[in-house]
Design an enzyme around this catalytic site. Structure first.
Site, PDB file in Angstrom:
ATOM      1  N   ASP A   1       0.919  -1.293  -0.004  1.00 37.17           N
ATOM      2  CA  ASP A   1       0.184   0.041  -0.092  1.00 37.17           C
ATOM      3  C   ASP A   1       0.851   1.194  -0.004  1.00 37.17           C
ATOM      4  OD1 ASP A   1      -2.430   1.503   0.055  1.00 37.17           O
ATOM      5  OD2 ASP A   1      -2.959   0.949   2.197  1.00 37.17           O
ATOM      6  N   HIS A   2       0.317   2.383   0.157  1.00 39.37           N
ATOM      7  CA  HIS A   2       0.699   3.662   0.184  1.00 39.37           C
ATOM      8  C   HIS A   2       2.338   3.972   0.493  1.00 39.37           C
ATOM      9  CE1 HIS A   2      -2.963   6.169  -0.118  1.00 39.37           C
ATOM     10  NE2 HIS A   2      -3.445   5.135   0.488  1.00 39.37           N
TER      11      HIS A   2
ATOM     12  N   GLU B   1      -2.849   8.506   7.212  1.00 44.19           N
ATOM     13  CA  GLU B   1      -2.655   7.218   7.108  1.00 44.19           C
ATOM     14  C   GLU B   1      -1.242   7.046   7.328  1.00 44.19           C
ATOM     15  OE1 GLU B   1      -4.105   3.337   4.923  1.00 44.19           O
ATOM     16  OE2 GLU B   1      -3.521   4.742   3.385  1.00 44.19           O
TER      17      GLU B   1
ATOM     18  N   HIS C   1      -8.928   9.431   4.181  1.00 43.83           N
ATOM     19  CA  HIS C   1      -8.968   8.297   4.994  1.00 43.83           C
ATOM     20  C   HIS C   1      -9.480   8.427   6.241  1.00 43.83           C
ATOM     21  CE1 HIS C   1      -5.089   7.671   2.424  1.00 43.83           C
ATOM     22  NE2 HIS C   1      -5.874   6.600   2.044  1.00 43.83           N
TER      23      HIS C   1
ATOM     24  N   HIS D   1      -9.664   4.637  -2.864  1.00 40.36           N
ATOM     25  CA  HIS D   1      -9.071   4.864  -1.652  1.00 40.36           C
ATOM     26  C   HIS D   1      -9.867   5.511  -0.679  1.00 40.36           C
ATOM     27  CE1 HIS D   1      -4.488   4.377  -2.738  1.00 40.36           C
ATOM     28  NE2 HIS D   1      -5.308   3.577  -3.094  1.00 40.36           N
TER      29      HIS D   1
ATOM     30  N   ASN E   1      -9.625  -0.269  -1.074  1.00 40.68           N
ATOM     31  CA  ASN E   1      -8.777  -0.445   0.046  1.00 40.68           C
ATOM     32  C   ASN E   1      -9.851  -0.262   1.200  1.00 40.68           C
ATOM     33  OD1 ASN E   1      -6.819  -0.310  -1.631  1.00 40.68           O
ATOM     34  ND2 ASN E   1      -5.625   1.251  -0.643  1.00 40.68           N
TER      35      ASN E   1
END
Length: 342
Positions: A95-96, A169, A212, A250, A272
């Site tokens: 992920d990110h 996040e 997020h 996202h 996600n």
């Protein structure tokens, strides 16, 4: 089923876009959360994606070790073994990853995959995400083009983000403002730089108000129609139909179901899910501890109850709670019953 091969992963993504459904991409941080995700996908008869963030990979290496590559590689090896026992296809994803961690995370993992492919093996991970949302679009796409070359050499799908997801996040925080909406011009610039598959396969996290974190339904102001506008513009310019891009959603916590479903209609193939599954894993643990206070603690000099504080007892409840949330995610994303293994 084994971990998805590059060919199986490509088929998964193609079928999702054609069928207007998406795969939940579940963030995991331990063997327990991995098994919860696998169980949820199996119960839903859905293929799926499990992923680790930079923070998750650090944690998997050991909280005092904090080596992202070690944690990610260990996770991938463990997942490859245990996934064989579940009757669905699972892709592994990171992920990110922001710019300052590329050389400590994604690039070393890509190098491992390139070596594996040269030996006739499959890549360690099936896809990696480059999060260039914190740098100017031009620099974001320049780095993306370099990474796409590396990914293609390792038979890996690249995920990029063009736009900004609000909230926080893994220590990266973005304001909630007009930058949360990717423009048509940004989408065209992305394709000009990366092509439409001829330079390597990629997925794009285009932002349409995503945030997020924890939000009640209706509090996040999403505009899924932005995705359609970008798809139509790209398709018209390159004569590639109405959904040439494979998109990623996202920051979905707090989204309304109709907004999620509309995004699926516009080419979202991956969504996600992290905040919700974290809570659904932890909630049964809290319930167990509060209901069995005298058993899990040695209160007033007593001995407690080993059957209550055995980690396997509350761990099973945690896994079951998270697995059920994965099943729900599959239902929301229309992937229930779509596994290629059927």
């Amino acid at each position: 089923m084994p971990i998805a091969s590059p060919e199986v992963y490509a088929e998964m993504l193609d079928r999702a876009k054609a069928g207007r459904y998406a795969y939940p991409a579940i963030n995991v941080t331990s063997s327990q959360t991995l098994h919860a995700a696998l169980r949820g996908f199996a119960d839903a008869e859905s293929d799926g994606i499990v992923q680790v963030s930079t923070g998750g990979a650090e944690y998997l290496s050991g909280p005092t070790v904090k080596d992202m590559v070690t944690g990610a590689a260990a996770f991938a090896a463990y997942a490859r073994e245990v996934a064989r026992n579940y009757p669905v296809n699972i892709a592994l994803h990171t992920d990110h990853c922001p710019k300052d961690k590329l050389d400590k995370f994604v690039r070393p993992l890509m190098a491992i995959s390139k070596e594996r492919v040269a030996r006739g093996e499959e890549p360690l991970f099936q896809s990696h995400m480059w999060d260039g949302s914190a740098v100017p679009v031009g620099e974001n796409l320049e780095i993306a083009a370099q990474l796409l070359d590396e990914a293609a050499a390792g038979h890996i799908v690249l995920e990029i983000e063009v736009g900004v997801v609000g909230g926080e996040e893994d220590g990266v925080e973005n304001a909630i403002n007009e930058k949360l909406y990717t423009t048509v011009e940004d989408g065209i610039a992305m394709v000009d730089a990366l092509g439409l598959g001829e330079k390597g396969r990629y997925m794009a996290a285009l932002t349409f108000g995503n945030v997020h974190g924890v939000y009640k339904p209706g509090n996040v102001k999403l505009r899924p129609e932005i995705l359609n506008e970008i798809q139509q513009a790209v398709g018209a310019k390159y004569n590639k139909g109405d959904k040439p891009l494979s998109l990623v959603f996202h920051g979905g916590s707090g989204s309304l179901l109709e907004e999620i479903r509309e995004a699926l209609d516009y080419g979202v193939v991956k969504m996600n899910i992290d905040t919700d599954t974290q809570y659904c894993f932890t909630r049964p643990v809290a319930d167990h501890m509060l209901r069995n206070y005298d058993g899990v603690l040695k209160v007033d000099g007593e001995v407690g109850n080993k059957k209550m504080y055995d980690p396997r007892v509350w761990g099973k409840a945690a896994e079951a709670g998270m697995a059920q949330r994965v099943v729900e995610a599959c239902e929301h994303l229309r992937s229930t019953g779509t596994t290629l293994s059927k």
